[in-house]
Design an enzyme around this catalytic site. Sequence first.
Site, PDB file in Angstrom:
ATOM      1  CE  LYS A 192      -3.333  -2.640   2.686  1.00 38.44           C
ATOM      2  NZ  LYS A 192      -4.102  -2.776   3.925  1.00 38.44           N
ATOM      3  CG  ASP A 239      -9.279  -6.144   7.407  1.00 38.45           C
ATOM      4  OD1 ASP A 239      -8.826  -7.300   7.426  1.00 38.45           O
ATOM      5  OD2 ASP A 239      -9.345  -5.438   6.385  1.00 38.45           O
TER       6      ASP A 239
END
Length: 506
Positions: free
Chosen positions: A195, A230
Amino acid sequence: MGRVTVAVAMSVAVVACAVAGVVVGRRVRSRRKWSRVVGLLRELEESCETPVGRLRQVVDAMAVEMHAGLASEGGSKLKMLLTFVDHLPTGSEVGTYYALDLGGTNFRVIRVQLGGRRSSILSKDVELQPIPQHLMTSTREDLFDFIASTLKQFIEKEENVSEFSSLRKRELGFTFSFPVKQMSIHSGILIKWTKGFAIDGMVGREVVEHLQAALSRNGLDVQVAVLVNDTVGTLALGHYHDADTVAAVIIGTGTNASYLERADAIIKCQGLLTTSGGMVVNMEWGNFWSSHLPRTTYDINLDAESPNPNDQGFEKMISGLYLGEIVRRVILRMSQESDIFGPISPSLLVPFILHTPFVSKMHEDDSPNLQEVARILKLKLEIPEGPLKVRKLVVRICDVVTRRAARLAAAGIVGILKKIGRDGTGGITSLRGRSDMKMRRTVVAIEGGLYTSYAMFREYLHEALNEILGEDIAQHVILKATEDGSGLGAAILAASQSSYTVDSVQ
């Protein structure tokens, strides 16, 4: 005079015949071009077909791969990572807890106050902070000091939080959405940055140790209680609200799943002892692959041209990052075969220019002339407004690609249920068929914009779930949408794993 009239009449007739010939020729060529496009559409439909028989093959393949991934490291495309979360929130948690959520270019600080009764979240405060661009390639000290100082400022603004003292530290859950090898519930080694992050000297190092050091440097008496991703946070949040929650799935830009597994089924970690007898497993199911998955030439080319060929095959067929790109590739191929979309525009050649939310808007356009479809084609792909049948063609392309994705996601979910014996067949070792065991209420927490914001995707997923399981079993399986599992779930998990209780994983 008569001869002139006859000559003129003959000339007019010749011209009329020529014009008629041109018109007829154009119609014939147009029909041929349209038939080529229809042929490509049929080819797409056939390649994306997901009859219930094929979906059940995907279910079986998912369950088998899960078993192989639990048996040995590298034994499956599914990593089946241990999280060391051996028990989930019960709803009895009381007090104020924190979460730090670092998953990309934004960073969040969360505080929740829990009331001790299931679903009793008395208050929630969230602060969003963009990560300064230079910190993404700076030093580990700079990054973690920024995180710690942001938390310090957040805490300094608190009012009426008197429960902390020298005997009661603040505790937090750290959601760190980068590839990590988990070593314990509150420690993990960074495998690689993604990312856009590229901080030297951090890969191969323990993550929480560096965060904890930064907290100390900033004068914060805060303990990192859990390190999670997550999906685990989503499972924790789902279980906090409903004790029958056994799995969590995220279907958004990317996709992943986690679930609660029996400790004795985790063969690759013999001797693992937990007081609960179970452990949450992070599947990393985006990397699942099976020959039963209905793959098209568009999928093959997308994968070959991606930064990670032969990787994340399941994710590339079902997640939001890729659906728009598949639709773009189909439209481009049709444009190359005919001129029904007009000349090929520069925008149509740009990979990933058509994001999935635009696919959703076109797919769900209910205006009489599909004006939203026309607007998006012009806006994103520079395709001029054409006949209504062309816009209907685009809607059909969106439908085929989305329906396949949703039905495969449903098969993945049933694969998890089969592995843990919650699909009504008796589990992975049983032959297909209903067992006489009583089916228990089973909840799967789901998060992600593809499921929550794309109504047609959601409907197709539910439809496939009912087809695979059968209505008698499907009525016991509930899909529950959650919100902010990566933040709120991490804080609640910190509460359930508080350091003021005995460490239960050996």
